[in-house]
Design a protein around this motif. Structure first.
Motif, PDB file in Angstrom:
ATOM      1  N   ARG A 117      -3.012   0.692 -13.044  1.00 28.33           N
ATOM      2  CA  ARG A 117      -2.103   0.222 -12.140  1.00 28.33           C
ATOM      3  C   ARG A 117      -1.414  -1.075 -12.778  1.00 28.33           C
ATOM      4  N   ARG A 118      -1.891  -1.520 -13.804  1.00 28.89           N
ATOM      5  CA  ARG A 118      -1.737  -2.730 -14.550  1.00 28.89           C
ATOM      6  C   ARG A 118      -0.158  -2.557 -15.227  1.00 28.89           C
ATOM      7  N   GLN A 119       0.242  -1.586 -15.575  1.00 28.78           N
ATOM      8  CA  GLN A 119       1.657  -1.443 -16.112  1.00 28.78           C
ATOM      9  C   GLN A 119       2.588  -1.432 -15.032  1.00 28.78           C
ATOM     10  N   VAL A 120       2.279  -0.755 -14.006  1.00 29.49           N
ATOM     11  CA  VAL A 120       3.394  -0.803 -12.954  1.00 29.49           C
ATOM     12  C   VAL A 120       3.459  -2.245 -12.274  1.00 29.49           C
ATOM     13  N   VAL A 121       2.335  -3.053 -11.974  1.00 32.51           N
ATOM     14  CA  VAL A 121       2.435  -4.166 -11.668  1.00 32.51           C
ATOM     15  C   VAL A 121       3.085  -5.288 -12.703  1.00 32.51           C
ATOM     16  N   LEU A 126      13.351  -0.908  -4.172  1.00 29.85           N
ATOM     17  CA  LEU A 126      11.993  -0.642  -3.662  1.00 29.85           C
ATOM     18  C   LEU A 126      11.860   0.957  -3.335  1.00 29.85           C
ATOM     19  N   ASP A 127      12.610   1.807  -3.281  1.00 30.60           N
ATOM     20  CA  ASP A 127      12.347   3.233  -3.382  1.00 30.60           C
ATOM     21  C   ASP A 127      12.068   3.541  -4.634  1.00 30.60           C
ATOM     22  N   TRP A 128      12.724   3.171  -5.650  1.00 29.72           N
ATOM     23  CA  TRP A 128      12.125   3.493  -7.115  1.00 29.72           C
ATOM     24  C   TRP A 128      10.763   2.900  -7.484  1.00 29.72           C
ATOM     25  N   ALA A 129      10.550   1.754  -6.945  1.00 30.62           N
ATOM     26  CA  ALA A 129       9.156   1.365  -7.067  1.00 30.62           C
ATOM     27  C   ALA A 129       8.025   2.318  -6.406  1.00 30.62           C
ATOM     28  N   ARG A 130       8.369   2.764  -5.037  1.00 35.98           N
ATOM     29  CA  ARG A 130       7.720   3.744  -4.384  1.00 35.98           C
ATOM     30  C   ARG A 130       7.501   4.850  -5.055  1.00 35.98           C
ATOM     31  N   ALA A 131       8.529   5.442  -5.885  1.00 34.99           N
ATOM     32  CA  ALA A 131       8.464   6.532  -6.918  1.00 34.99           C
ATOM     33  C   ALA A 131       7.973   6.393  -8.240  1.00 34.99           C
ATOM     34  N   GLY A 132       7.405   5.321  -8.452  1.00 34.94           N
ATOM     35  CA  GLY A 132       6.802   5.261  -9.613  1.00 34.94           C
ATOM     36  C   GLY A 132       7.620   5.121 -10.701  1.00 34.94           C
ATOM     37  N   GLY A 152       0.728  -1.211   0.042  1.00 38.72           N
ATOM     38  CA  GLY A 152       0.113  -0.173  -0.018  1.00 38.72           C
ATOM     39  C   GLY A 152       0.842   1.261   0.087  1.00 38.72           C
ATOM     40  N   ARG A 153       1.728   1.189   0.827  1.00 38.78           N
ATOM     41  CA  ARG A 153       2.926   2.270   0.810  1.00 38.78           C
ATOM     42  C   ARG A 153       3.765   2.452  -0.473  1.00 38.78           C
ATOM     43  N   MET A 154       4.016   1.454  -1.090  1.00 44.85           N
ATOM     44  CA  MET A 154       4.797   1.392  -2.554  1.00 44.85           C
ATOM     45  C   MET A 154       3.778   1.906  -3.511  1.00 44.85           C
ATOM     46  N   PHE A 155       2.666   1.734  -3.391  1.00 43.14           N
ATOM     47  CA  PHE A 155       1.463   2.023  -4.539  1.00 43.14           C
ATOM     48  C   PHE A 155       0.803   3.505  -4.212  1.00 43.14           C
ATOM     49  N   ASP A 198       5.619  -4.236 -14.877  1.00 49.40           N
ATOM     50  CA  ASP A 198       6.974  -3.835 -14.600  1.00 49.40           C
ATOM     51  C   ASP A 198       7.292  -4.458 -13.375  1.00 49.40           C
ATOM     52  N   LEU A 199       6.833  -4.546 -12.309  1.00 46.52           N
ATOM     53  CA  LEU A 199       7.191  -5.246 -11.048  1.00 46.52           C
ATOM     54  C   LEU A 199       7.428  -6.538 -11.304  1.00 46.52           C
ATOM     55  N   GLU A 200       6.369  -7.161 -12.078  1.00 46.80           N
ATOM     56  CA  GLU A 200       6.461  -8.632 -12.183  1.00 46.80           C
ATOM     57  C   GLU A 200       7.712  -8.848 -13.188  1.00 46.80           C
ATOM     58  N   ALA A 201       8.213  -8.201 -14.034  1.00 50.86           N
ATOM     59  CA  ALA A 201       9.144  -8.245 -15.055  1.00 50.86           C
ATOM     60  C   ALA A 201      10.510  -8.334 -14.079  1.00 50.86           C
ATOM     61  N   VAL A 202      10.546  -7.247 -13.275  1.00 50.90           N
ATOM     62  CA  VAL A 202      11.861  -6.945 -12.454  1.00 50.90           C
ATOM     63  C   VAL A 202      12.013  -8.476 -11.455  1.00 50.90           C
TER      64      VAL A 202
END
Length: 155
Positions: A89-93, A129-135, A67-70, A95-99
């Motif tokens: 939010r699907r593109q972000v998820v 994780l910081d980069w993910a939080r920053a979008g 929740g904090r990350m998103f 991207d995170l799945e690719a990582v």
């Protein structure tokens, strides 16, 4: 007479053949194209939920962490897991799945939570994780691909 479709046997089939078999049975039993499209949409939602759950699991993130990350409540993340990730939010998820796919491929799974939390010089002293939080998830995908690009090591 058509052979009865046994779902447990589908996992052994080529996915394209399994899809044809399922579509054939559904058509024979009167499923309309609209119903099949809704069925596929539900399968997509299940897959998306599993992608998000996998990221949380591999990165050792709680629902509150996610929740904090998103930038949403943990209740919103719970809803995404149970009902599917919202379109925006699907593109972000993805991207995170690719990582996550790259991390799982090249690292021992138990080390991944530390890796995503460790500050990295190439990330300007921030963590993945910081980069993910920053979008910055598309940049994070590029960074992770570069991190595991073995051609630059052997060149």
């Amino acid at each position: 007479m058509t052979k009865a479709l046994r779902l447990e046997e589908l996992a052994d089939d080529d996915p394209a053949d399994a899809a044809k078999a399922v579509a054939g049975v559904l058509t024979v039993h009167g499923a309309s194209p609209g119903w099949m499209n809704r069925f596929l949409t539900e399968l997509d939602h299940i897959t998306e939920r599993s992608h998000l759950a996998r990221v949380l699991d591999v990165w050792s993130l709680s629902v509150a962490d996610a929740g904090r990350m998103f930038g949403v409540s943990r209740q919103a993340v719970d809803k995404w897991i149970s009902r599917g990730v919202p379109e925006q939010r699907r593109q972000v998820v993805a991207d995170l799945e690719a990582v996550t796919d790259l991390l799982v491929r090249y690292l021992k799974r138990d080390r991944i939570p530390a890796v995503v939390r460790r500050p990295a010089e190439r990330l300007e002293g921030a963590s993945m994780l910081d980069w993910a939080r920053a979008g910055q998830t598309s940049e994070l995908v590029a960074y992770t691909r570069e991190m595991f690009d073995l051609r630059r090591v052997t060149a």
